[in-house]
Design a protein around this motif. Structure first.
Motif, PDB file in Angstrom:
ATOM      1  N   LEU A 106       0.881  -1.167   0.000  1.00 21.78           N
ATOM      2  CA  LEU A 106       0.000   0.000   0.000  1.00 21.78           C
ATOM      3  C   LEU A 106       0.918   1.217   0.000  1.00 21.78           C
ATOM      4  O   LEU A 106       1.112   1.878   1.027  1.00 21.78           O
ATOM      5  N   THR A 107       1.501   1.486  -1.154  1.00 20.18           N
ATOM      6  CA  THR A 107       2.569   2.483  -1.215  1.00 20.18           C
ATOM      7  C   THR A 107       2.181   3.757  -1.952  1.00 20.18           C
ATOM      8  O   THR A 107       2.959   4.708  -1.978  1.00 20.18           O
ATOM      9  N   SER A 108       0.996   3.783  -2.557  1.00 21.83           N
ATOM     10  CA  SER A 108       0.600   4.969  -3.327  1.00 21.83           C
ATOM     11  C   SER A 108      -0.798   5.409  -2.936  1.00 21.83           C
ATOM     12  O   SER A 108      -1.555   4.667  -2.297  1.00 21.83           O
ATOM     13  N   TYR A 109      -1.141   6.639  -3.323  1.00 20.76           N
ATOM     14  CA  TYR A 109      -2.492   7.140  -3.070  1.00 20.76           C
ATOM     15  C   TYR A 109      -3.529   6.276  -3.775  1.00 20.76           C
ATOM     16  O   TYR A 109      -4.641   6.070  -3.274  1.00 20.76           O
ATOM     17  N   SER A 110      -3.151   5.754  -4.934  1.00 22.77           N
ATOM     18  CA  SER A 110      -4.067   4.885  -5.686  1.00 22.77           C
ATOM     19  C   SER A 110      -4.361   3.609  -4.900  1.00 22.77           C
ATOM     20  O   SER A 110      -5.521   3.180  -4.800  1.00 22.77           O
ATOM     21  N   ASP A 111      -3.302   2.991  -4.343  1.00 26.16           N
ATOM     22  CA  ASP A 111      -3.492   1.769  -3.545  1.00 26.16           C
ATOM     23  C   ASP A 111      -4.440   2.023  -2.373  1.00 26.16           C
ATOM     24  O   ASP A 111      -5.366   1.245  -2.123  1.00 26.16           O
ATOM     25  N   TRP A 112      -4.183   3.104  -1.659  1.00 23.87           N
ATOM     26  CA  TRP A 112      -5.025   3.432  -0.503  1.00 23.87           C
ATOM     27  C   TRP A 112      -6.449   3.782  -0.925  1.00 23.87           C
ATOM     28  O   TRP A 112      -7.416   3.391  -0.269  1.00 23.87           O
ATOM     29  N   GLY A 113      -6.571   4.509  -2.028  1.00 21.90           N
ATOM     30  CA  GLY A 113      -7.901   4.917  -2.488  1.00 21.90           C
ATOM     31  C   GLY A 113      -8.781   3.734  -2.849  1.00 21.90           C
ATOM     32  O   GLY A 113      -9.942   3.654  -2.426  1.00 21.90           O
ATOM     33  N   TRP A 114      -8.231   2.773  -3.628  1.00 26.48           N
ATOM     34  CA  TRP A 114      -9.011   1.604  -4.020  1.00 26.48           C
ATOM     35  C   TRP A 114      -9.311   0.701  -2.821  1.00 26.48           C
ATOM     36  O   TRP A 114     -10.394   0.116  -2.737  1.00 26.48           O
ATOM     37  N   THR A 115      -8.356   0.627  -1.884  1.00 25.90           N
ATOM     38  CA  THR A 115      -8.583  -0.198  -0.686  1.00 25.90           C
ATOM     39  C   THR A 115      -9.691   0.385   0.172  1.00 25.90           C
ATOM     40  O   THR A 115     -10.585  -0.337   0.640  1.00 25.90           O
ATOM     41  N   ILE A 116      -9.674   1.704   0.384  1.00 22.51           N
ATOM     42  CA  ILE A 116     -10.721   2.353   1.173  1.00 22.51           C
ATOM     43  C   ILE A 116     -12.076   2.224   0.469  1.00 22.51           C
ATOM     44  O   ILE A 116     -13.108   1.990   1.098  1.00 22.51           O
ATOM     45  N   GLY A 117     -12.050   2.367  -0.859  1.00 22.88           N
ATOM     46  CA  GLY A 117     -13.289   2.197  -1.612  1.00 22.88           C
ATOM     47  C   GLY A 117     -13.856   0.790  -1.459  1.00 22.88           C
ATOM     48  O   GLY A 117     -15.070   0.615  -1.300  1.00 22.88           O
ATOM     49  N   MET A 118     -12.972  -0.225  -1.489  1.00 23.51           N
ATOM     50  CA  MET A 118     -13.421  -1.605  -1.323  1.00 23.51           C
ATOM     51  C   MET A 118     -13.974  -1.834   0.080  1.00 23.51           C
ATOM     52  O   MET A 118     -14.984  -2.530   0.261  1.00 23.51           O
ATOM     53  N   ILE A 119     -13.338  -1.258   1.089  1.00 24.07           N
ATOM     54  CA  ILE A 119     -13.829  -1.393   2.468  1.00 24.07           C
ATOM     55  C   ILE A 119     -15.238  -0.827   2.592  1.00 24.07           C
ATOM     56  O   ILE A 119     -16.144  -1.458   3.156  1.00 24.07           O
ATOM     57  N   ALA A 120     -15.444   0.367   2.051  1.00 26.00           N
ATOM     58  CA  ALA A 120     -16.752   1.022   2.155  1.00 26.00           C
ATOM     59  C   ALA A 120     -17.839   0.231   1.428  1.00 26.00           C
ATOM     60  O   ALA A 120     -18.932   0.017   1.961  1.00 26.00           O
ATOM     61  N   ILE A 121     -17.525  -0.224   0.206  1.00 24.71           N
ATOM     62  CA  ILE A 121     -18.543  -0.924  -0.581  1.00 24.71           C
ATOM     63  C   ILE A 121     -18.855  -2.291   0.020  1.00 24.71           C
ATOM     64  O   ILE A 121     -20.002  -2.751   0.003  1.00 24.71           O
ATOM     65  N   LEU A 122     -17.846  -2.961   0.609  1.00 25.77           N
ATOM     66  CA  LEU A 122     -18.083  -4.260   1.242  1.00 25.77           C
ATOM     67  C   LEU A 122     -18.929  -4.123   2.500  1.00 25.77           C
ATOM     68  O   LEU A 122     -19.809  -4.951   2.756  1.00 25.77           O
ATOM     69  N   ALA A 123     -18.669  -3.078   3.293  1.00 28.10           N
ATOM     70  CA  ALA A 123     -19.471  -2.863   4.501  1.00 28.10           C
ATOM     71  C   ALA A 123     -20.932  -2.655   4.128  1.00 28.10           C
ATOM     72  O   ALA A 123     -21.839  -3.258   4.727  1.00 28.10           O
ATOM     73  N   LEU A 124     -21.184  -1.827   3.118  1.00 23.93           N
ATOM     74  CA  LEU A 124     -22.560  -1.586   2.670  1.00 23.93           C
ATOM     75  C   LEU A 124     -23.166  -2.858   2.094  1.00 23.93           C
ATOM     76  O   LEU A 124     -24.321  -3.199   2.386  1.00 23.93           O
ATOM     77  N   LEU A 125     -22.385  -3.580   1.290  1.00 29.58           N
ATOM     78  CA  LEU A 125     -22.893  -4.795   0.647  1.00 29.58           C
ATOM     79  C   LEU A 125     -23.311  -5.846   1.665  1.00 29.58           C
ATOM     80  O   LEU A 125     -24.379  -6.454   1.541  1.00 29.58           O
ATOM     81  N   TYR A 126     -22.479  -6.068   2.682  1.00 26.76           N
ATOM     82  CA  TYR A 126     -22.791  -7.100   3.664  1.00 26.76           C
ATOM     83  C   TYR A 126     -24.016  -6.745   4.493  1.00 26.76           C
ATOM     84  O   TYR A 126     -24.836  -7.618   4.815  1.00 26.76           O
ATOM     85  N   VAL A 127     -24.174  -5.479   4.849  1.00 28.64           N
ATOM     86  CA  VAL A 127     -25.372  -5.071   5.600  1.00 28.64           C
ATOM     87  C   VAL A 127     -26.616  -5.297   4.758  1.00 28.64           C
ATOM     88  O   VAL A 127     -27.620  -5.854   5.224  1.00 28.64           O
ATOM     89  N   LEU A 128     -26.570  -4.879   3.487  1.00 29.38           N
ATOM     90  CA  LEU A 128     -27.715  -5.061   2.591  1.00 29.38           C
ATOM     91  C   LEU A 128     -28.002  -6.546   2.371  1.00 29.38           C
ATOM     92  O   LEU A 128     -29.165  -6.984   2.410  1.00 29.38           O
ATOM     93  N   ASN A 129     -26.946  -7.328   2.127  1.00 29.35           N
ATOM     94  CA  ASN A 129     -27.124  -8.759   1.858  1.00 29.35           C
ATOM     95  C   ASN A 129     -27.765  -9.486   3.040  1.00 29.35           C
ATOM     96  O   ASN A 129     -28.711 -10.266   2.870  1.00 29.35           O
ATOM     97  N   PHE A 130     -27.243  -9.259   4.222  1.00 28.77           N
ATOM     98  CA  PHE A 130     -27.756  -9.974   5.387  1.00 28.77           C
ATOM     99  C   PHE A 130     -29.162  -9.500   5.747  1.00 28.77           C
ATOM    100  O   PHE A 130     -29.987 -10.291   6.198  1.00 28.77           O
ATOM    101  N   GLN A 131     -29.438  -8.210   5.547  1.00 29.86           N
ATOM    102  CA  GLN A 131     -30.794  -7.720   5.805  1.00 29.86           C
ATOM    103  C   GLN A 131     -31.774  -8.325   4.809  1.00 29.86           C
ATOM    104  O   GLN A 131     -32.894  -8.721   5.173  1.00 29.86           O
ATOM    105  N   LEU A 132     -31.352  -8.425   3.538  1.00 26.51           N
ATOM    106  CA  LEU A 132     -32.197  -9.045   2.514  1.00 26.51           C
ATOM    107  C   LEU A 132     -32.472 -10.501   2.857  1.00 26.51           C
ATOM    108  O   LEU A 132     -33.618 -10.956   2.777  1.00 26.51           O
ATOM    109  N   GLN A 133     -31.435 -11.223   3.248  1.00 29.39           N
ATOM    110  CA  GLN A 133     -31.629 -12.629   3.582  1.00 29.39           C
ATOM    111  C   GLN A 133     -32.534 -12.787   4.801  1.00 29.39           C
ATOM    112  O   GLN A 133     -33.346 -13.711   4.878  1.00 29.39           O
TER     113      GLN A 133
END
Length: 324
Positions: free
Chosen positions: A242-269
């Motif tokens: 995680l050595t560049s702004y790009s690495d950090w940006g995509w990682t933070i984006g993945m964290i945010a989208i996964l948190a939202l996805l899991y809440v939606l998925n489990f609530q749907l189920q």
């Protein structure tokens, strides 16, 4: 129906109004009316497709798959844990619950991931992505066979229409499958089988009194442990960075989208059951095709558009009967 209204007055003005119907707060009733299974299915599927787009961009930027999976899942688990604490909820940690979280991580993540790597190498990525379309059919069959949900003719028709739409959507990929690898094609069928089994296990053994975000948090943490064990088998972990702004940006984006996805998925189920939940495989692919066309310039054929329409129609037909 019994309605109770509590008022607080100050100098003749209402400063507090609390309404209950049959003992339930009005806010909770309105939330249940607005947050429908169909709306959750659409939101979950769009979020799932968005996750794929972020993953594609992150991998193109140089991040490795298991590195992205571990950082994304762990970061999302931390966010959900904070949400659980804010709402004063608890995550069950008895021996039985820990076994459940570990089993789900193995069934829903470890087994499909290992099989996917093996099948992609021998049969090709087209088959691996297409075979997931069998998940709703298998989920419906497992649910009926194990007595988790009843089999409805209307729902079966909707699932089959969605399946045909899915095949039409990915028809160009089907020509790329190496049909000579019969054994691995058969083994590839275990991928949607594990996904379907995970759907059933989550519904059948949902911890009593546990919220969607608490259950999702526990499952994410268990999957992180599985990733830690599996990563050295498939990647050179010394190359994680995680050595560049790009690495950090995509990682933070993945964290945010996964948190939202899991809440939606489990609530749907939780509110819709495993069969409706499993249609994310159809709808997510549909949204993914559209997003790929918009973001990466991929072409949409007439057959693909027909497939999208069939997936939408199938989802509407397969909705749980109103009586349930």
């Amino acid at each position: 129906m019994v309605m109770s209204i509590t008022l607080s007055l100050h100098k003749g003005k209402i400063i507090y109004l609390y309404v209950k119907i049959n003992g339930e707060p009005m806010s909770r009733i309105l939330k249940a009316m607005i947050v429908t299974p169909m709306l959750l299915l659409i939101c979950s599927s769009f979020t799932f497709a968005s996750k794929i787009m972020i993953a594609k961009a992150a991998l193109s930027a140089g991040l490795l798959p298991f590195q992205l999976g571990l950082s994304g899942n762990f970061g999302a688990a931390i966010l959900l844990f904070l949400l659980v604490r804010i709402h004063s909820e608890k995550i069950p940690t008895t021996r039985r619950h820990l076994a459940l979280y570990t089993s789900l991580a193995l069934i829903s993540f470890a087994a499909p991931t290992v099989l996917s790597y093996a099948v992609v190498d021998r049969v090709g990525p087209a088959y691996t992505s297409t075979v997931y379309s069998l998940s709703p059919i298998l989920t419906m069959s497992f649910a009926a066979g194990l007595g988790v949900e009843r089999m409805f003719v209307r729902r079966a028709i909707g699932i089959l229409i969605g399946f045909v739409g899915m095949i039409a959507l990915v028809q160009q990929q089907l020509t790329l499958i190496d049909t000579e690898q019969t054994l691995w094609i058969l083994l590839g069928l275990l991928i949607p089988a594990f996904a379907a089994l995970g759907n059933i296990v989550r519904t059948r053994f949902w911890p009593e009194g546990t919220s969607a975000q608490a259950f999702a948090c526990a499952t994410l943490l268990a999957s992180c442990l599985i990733i830690l064990v599996m990563a050295p088998m498939f990647e050179d972990v010394t190359q994680w960075r995680l050595t560049s702004y790009s690495d950090w940006g995509w990682t933070i984006g993945m964290i945010a989208i996964l948190a939202l996805l899991y809440v939606l998925n489990f609530q749907l189920q939780k509110i819709a059951g495993p069969v409706i939940f499993s249609q994310i495989g159809y709808w997510g692919t549909g949204f993914g095709v559209v997003l790929s066309a918009l973001l990466f310039g991929d072409l949409l054929s007439g057959l693909a558009l027909l497939g999208l329409c069939m997936i939408i129609c199938g989802g509407l037909i397969a909705r749980k009967p109103a009586s349930q």
